[in-house]
Structures are given as C-alpha cells and as structure tokens.
Design an enzyme around this catalytic site. Sequence first.
Site, PDB file in Angstrom:
ATOM      1  N   CYS A  69       0.822  -1.207   0.000  1.00 42.68           N
ATOM      2  CA  CYS A  69       0.000   0.000   0.000  1.00 42.68           C
ATOM      3  C   CYS A  69       0.862   1.266   0.000  1.00 42.68           C
ATOM      4  O   CYS A  69       1.572   1.535   0.968  1.00 42.68           O
ATOM      5  CB  CYS A  69      -0.915  -0.045   1.226  1.00 42.68           C
ATOM      6  SG  CYS A  69      -1.736   1.492   1.627  1.00 42.68           S
ATOM      7  N   CYS A  72       0.099   3.749   2.808  1.00 45.91           N
ATOM      8  CA  CYS A  72       0.574   3.185   4.076  1.00 45.91           C
ATOM      9  C   CYS A  72       2.063   3.480   4.250  1.00 45.91           C
ATOM     10  O   CYS A  72       2.509   3.860   5.339  1.00 45.91           O
ATOM     11  CB  CYS A  72       0.363   1.673   4.117  1.00 45.91           C
ATOM     12  SG  CYS A  72      -1.364   1.157   4.035  1.00 45.91           S
TER      13      CYS A  72
END
Length: 144
Positions: A69, A72
């Site tokens: 991600c 993230c």
Amino acid sequence: MSDSLHIVCPHCTAVNRIPSARLGESPRCGKCHGELFTGHPVELDAAGFDKHVGRGDIPVLVDFWAPWCGPCKMMAPHFVQAAGQLEPRVRVAKVDTEAEQALGARFGIRSIPTLALFKGGREVARQAGAMGAADIVRWTQGHL
C-alpha cells in the site's frame, strides 16, 4: 485512573503492573527487562493484539496497513513520529493486514491505512486514510 496500570511488554507480551506516576520514567518489563515504551510502533500478530487491547490499561492506537500500500508507506514515518509523542499514555501499534488477514476481517477493515483506537478492550474511534504526525496525535487525543 487507578494507582497502577497493567502495561503489556512490546517485546515478550508479559503483563506488568506499573504505578501510574512511574509511566514517564522509562519503566522496564519485569520478565524480559526490555523497555515498556520504545517510542516506536509495536508490530502485532493476533495473539499480541488480543493481549495489548484486552489486558493493557492504556489505550491502543492501531494502524491497519499492508506492505503493498503506497499511502501506508507514506504514512509510516509520520506514525513513528506520532508514537514518540503519544507514548506512554497510548500504546501505538501496527497490524499488517496481509500477514494477519483474520484480524483485518474481524474488524471489517475495508481500506488501508485505517487507524483504530481501542480503549478498555473496545474500539472507540476509526479513521481511514493517511495522515501526518500532528493529525494522528490530534485525532487520537480528541478521542480519549
């Protein structure tokens, strides 16, 4: 708040009883002698998650994330900064939803990163999307 708090060790998951007044004095685990607060997020698996959220007396801020991600990865250094500001009043932790898919499913994590704040063993707040350190700290403190 009582005179002492149960604090779960981030290294060996032993539950320690620490006087409230000593939280800011860099307490160490009675079992493994590691620092109870390192200023860094604790990586949790399902068992560690249940112990920190269920047995610890301080709130737990969890970042549900995944290695693939992009947002993230962008938020990760901000989350570390926030950990340094929130500890020892809040345990700051990360759950890799790829490695711990059952935990992500258990809490209905639909998008990542998602921050969830747990207090007294229950989720009290949730926020999806990447945030900066100041926003993470402000959001967390606003829900305590």
